[in-house]
Scaffold this active site. Structure first.
Site, PDB file in Angstrom:
ATOM      1  N   LYS A 116       0.810  -1.216   0.000  1.00 54.28           N
ATOM      2  CA  LYS A 116       0.000   0.000   0.000  1.00 54.28           C
ATOM      3  C   LYS A 116       0.845   1.268   0.000  1.00 54.28           C
ATOM      4  CE  LYS A 116      -4.243  -1.785   2.124  1.00 54.28           C
ATOM      5  NZ  LYS A 116      -3.913  -3.202   2.131  1.00 54.28           N
ATOM      6  N   GLU A 200      -2.468   6.368   8.372  1.00 54.00           N
ATOM      7  CA  GLU A 200      -3.213   7.355   7.602  1.00 54.00           C
ATOM      8  C   GLU A 200      -4.233   8.077   8.460  1.00 54.00           C
ATOM      9  OE1 GLU A 200      -3.308   5.518   3.095  1.00 54.00           O
ATOM     10  OE2 GLU A 200      -5.052   5.249   4.389  1.00 54.00           O
ATOM     11  N   HIS A 234     -14.369  -4.064   9.305  1.00 51.75           N
ATOM     12  CA  HIS A 234     -13.652  -3.620   8.108  1.00 51.75           C
ATOM     13  C   HIS A 234     -13.846  -4.567   6.925  1.00 51.75           C
ATOM     14  CE1 HIS A 234     -11.823  -0.572  10.573  1.00 51.75           C
ATOM     15  NE2 HIS A 234     -11.263  -1.466  11.343  1.00 51.75           N
ATOM     16  N   GLU A 274      -9.911   1.223  -5.218  1.00 53.88           N
ATOM     17  CA  GLU A 274     -10.746   1.592  -4.080  1.00 53.88           C
ATOM     18  C   GLU A 274     -10.418   3.015  -3.623  1.00 53.88           C
ATOM     19  OE1 GLU A 274     -10.444  -1.333  -1.018  1.00 53.88           O
ATOM     20  OE2 GLU A 274     -11.390  -2.890  -2.242  1.00 53.88           O
ATOM     21  N   GLU A 292      -6.474   1.824  -2.203  1.00 50.48           N
ATOM     22  CA  GLU A 292      -5.676   0.687  -2.648  1.00 50.48           C
ATOM     23  C   GLU A 292      -6.250   0.163  -3.951  1.00 50.48           C
ATOM     24  OE1 GLU A 292      -5.856  -2.500   0.153  1.00 50.48           O
ATOM     25  OE2 GLU A 292      -8.023  -2.620   0.131  1.00 50.48           O
ATOM     26  N   ASN A 294      -7.044  -3.532  -5.761  1.00 51.77           N
ATOM     27  CA  ASN A 294      -7.109  -4.989  -5.673  1.00 51.77           C
ATOM     28  C   ASN A 294      -6.889  -5.543  -7.073  1.00 51.77           C
ATOM     29  OD1 ASN A 294      -7.741  -5.397  -2.842  1.00 51.77           O
ATOM     30  ND2 ASN A 294      -9.685  -4.410  -3.314  1.00 51.77           N
ATOM     31  N   ARG A 296      -7.267  -8.146  -8.810  1.00 50.80           N
ATOM     32  CA  ARG A 296      -7.974  -9.415  -8.995  1.00 50.80           C
ATOM     33  C   ARG A 296      -9.452  -9.118  -9.202  1.00 50.80           C
ATOM     34  NH1 ARG A 296     -10.609  -9.422  -4.190  1.00 50.80           N
ATOM     35  NH2 ARG A 296      -9.496  -8.672  -2.349  1.00 50.80           N
TER      36      ARG A 296
END
Length: 636
Positions: A116, A200, A234, A274, A292, A294, A296
């Site tokens: 990240k 963050e 989350h 995202e 981030e 992903n 996939r």
């Protein structure tokens, strides 16, 4: 196009890939651990290869076994699904080195987005907005605490190699920072083999909106956004597309940023960018930040397929086989609205803890799209993610899609294991959600009403008793000369005993006396006013919630009650740490044992001040639900 592919995954995503592959005339090879030898994806594939023992590290994370199985069966390509090896660049390198095709992005693209901190630096360089924070390599705890103070609380600790809520903690004050940091690092190291974290700024009214992208290594398009703000621990629970309140200007800005991110790394295949979005004052073109990517296919891809008419798995196969992008951006349009609900085996009142058990009964309505990897008779084990299925509904607008989802959830029946069904039914009727006023804190704010275990109504208790007694079927009918014969039945639900006296008063009619009040039941369409199922020594009633009633021996149940001085395992799992010793004094809330289950850490704390009398477990021990872990000296 490929003749045969191997699917390096399990469960519903393996079944999902098999469905599209079969429609395209592509043969499939499934893989399975010993725990999944009779799983649904194994029976649906054309061939299947065993991998080994149930632990993922010995089966689904063994890239060498996946490649060997592909070569053995003559598969030309490997589809990774999501999770497990799907974002492991070393596995991609090994696949390519073996002369096979990886159905997904390149190893370089995965590496670029896999950490990240590095990904955010790359995105900032590419002109994609990022959240303020520390994304450097210094992992000294004191240094990170200083950076957190500079950023300003609350802050979010995130594993740089993370995903799925693992290695993630929200910290609201400096006093809690070090404990949360240690827990996040430990969880990240176990889940990803990398304990590094980033810090963050935590957005206090955040929405989680992501954009589906698709590339061919040269160019990329986006297939619009999904709102994934409704989360617990989350992790996503309900996803929808398009996002409520989305404007054309914000959609264009987010879509352009997502495509820019994909192009920056020469992305090929399906991916998701995202964004964390400030939802405090509506959606704004300058109010979203890269979180981030992903690399996939996402769990929630069905909602995108529903509003675009695109089969993303088919696109994956076509691009991996060397075809260019199947569509231009101008070819893609949004039609209607779609919402997906994830059905999990989990104990919601206990904090969404993963549950295990046998699925005795499974029935879905015909209207919604159902993505499911289990069937009746399957066991939900502690080894893997406890998702049972996903229900996706479509409508011309959000209101009709939501109405369809409510109806679909009401008509679904699952018995044999604890699920989040009641929670989902309450959530889709929540007023804020219905109005589209969503953010990632909604479930936590509404926990008192969404997560509470409801008490069964007298009618539901009566239905359970009548179903268990099998009145009017092959069970009791009863006959008495002057008055109806009384049949006492004891039911146990949620630790509470309910005494019911049943009296048959006519064909398909009976009285149920509960706490001095009589309820008249009439049997129509095969049930006593509510659908119910007798199974496994008890009854499940499908009412406003799915309620399980047991009929154990009261003497046995009383003798097995654990004393209040014991701290019990809330689920099956592995003891990853024991923080106390016998004779040690502890304060209420102090950490006692850390339990690992379903790849998540669960900290068990002291229920009160006291002294440790007995420690029953050691680090590395496998425990069952309800097993005593630690006992305190009696409180005098």
């Amino acid at each position: 196009m490929f003749d045969k592919i191997l699917i390096a995954n399990r469960g519903e995503i393996a079944c999902r890939v098999i469905k599209t592959a079969r429609a395209m005339g592509v043969r499939t090879v499934a893989v399975y651990s010993d725990a999944d030898a009779h799983a649904l994806h194994v029976s649906q594939a054309d061939e299947a290869v065993g991998l080994g023992p149930p632990p993922a590290a010995e089966s689904y994370l063994r890239g060498d076994l996946m490649i060997a199985a592909a070569l053995q069966t003559g598969a030309q390509a490997i589809h990774p699904g999501y999770g497990f090896l799907s974002e492991n660049p070393d596995f991609v390198d090994d696949v390519v080195a073996a002369g096979l095709v990886f159905i997904g992005p390149s190893a370089d693209a995965i590496r670029a987005m896999g950490l990240k901190d590095a990904a955010k630096a790359l995105m900032a360089k590419s002109g994609v907005p990022v959240v303020p924070g520390y994304h450097g390599t210094n992992q000294d705890a004191g240094f990170l605490a200083e950076r957190a103070a500079e950023i300003g609380y609350p802050v979010m600790i995130k594993a740089v190699a993370g995903g799925g809520g693992k290695g993630m903690r929200v910290v609201t004050s400096a006093t809690d920072f070090h404990e949360n940091l240690a827990s996040a690092v430990t969880e990240a190291r176990k889940a990803f083999g990398n304990g590094a974290v980033l810090i963050e700024k935590y957005i206090t009214a955040p929405r989680h909106i992501e954009v589906q992208v698709f590339g061919d290594g040269t160019d990329a398009v986006h297939l619009f956004e999904r709102d994934c703000s409704l989360q617990r621990r989350h992790q996503k629970v309900i996803e929808e597309a398009p996002a409520p309140g989305m404007t054309d200007a914000v959609r264009a800005a987010m879509g352009n940023a997502a495509v820019k991110a994909a192009r920056a790394i020469g992305y090929a295949g399906a991916g998701t960018v995202e964004f964390i979005v400030d939802g405090s004052d509506g959606l704004r073109p300058d109010g979203f930040w890269f979180m981030e990517m992903n690399t996939r296919l996402q769990v929630e891809h069905p909602v995108t397929e529903a509003i675009t008419g695109v089969d993303l798995v088919a696109w994956q196969l076509r691009v991996a086989a060397g075809e260019p992008l199947p569509a231009k951006q101008s070819d893609l349009h949004i039609k209607g609205h779609a919402i997906e609900a994830r059905i999990y085996a989990e104990d919601v009142p206990a904090g969404f803890l993963p549950a295990t058990g046998t699925i005795d009964h499974l029935q879905f309505p015909k209207a919604p799209r159902v993505d499911c990897g289990v069937q009746a008779g399957d066991i939900i084990s502690p080894w893997y993610d406890p998702m049972i299925a996903k229900l996706t509904t479509w409508g011309a607008d959000r209101t009709s899609a939501l109405q369809a989802l409510r109806a679909a959830l009401d008509a679904t029946q699952i018995a044999g294991t604890v699920t989040n069904f009641g929670f989902l039914r309450r959530l889709v009727r929540n007023e804020d959600f219905a109005r589209g006023q969503v953010d990632t804190g909604l479930i936590e704010r509404e926990a008192a009403t969404l997560c509470a275990a409801p008490d069964p109504s007298a009618f539901e208790i009566a239905v359970a008793a009548a179903c268990f007694a099998q009145i009017g079927t092959d069970g009791m009918t009863g006959f008495a000369l002057w008055s109806p014969l009384a049949h006492p039945i004891a039911l146990l639900h949620g630790g509470q005993w309910y005494d019911v006296t049943l009296r048959v008063i006519g064909p398909n009619r009976c009285d149920a006396e509960i706490e001095g009040r009589t309820h008249v039941l009439t049997r129509r369409n095969g049930h006593w006013g509510l659908p119910a199922l007798r199974h496994g020594g008890g009854v499940t009633v499908f009412g406003d919630d799915i309620l399980r009633f047991d009929t154990p021996d009261p003497v046995k149940a009383a003798s097995s009650t654990t004393a209040g001085d014991a701290v019990l395992a809330p689920m099956p799992g592995l003891v990853s740490a024991v923080a106390v010793a016998e004779g040690q004094s502890v304060k209420a809330g102090e950490r006692l044992v850390v339990l690992e289950a379903m790849k998540m850490e669960h900290v068990l704390r002291a229920p009160r001040d006291g002294t440790i009398a007995t420690v029953h477990v050691v680090q590395g021990a496998q425990v069952t639900a309800g097993q005593a872990l630690v006992e305190l000296e009696p409180d005098t």
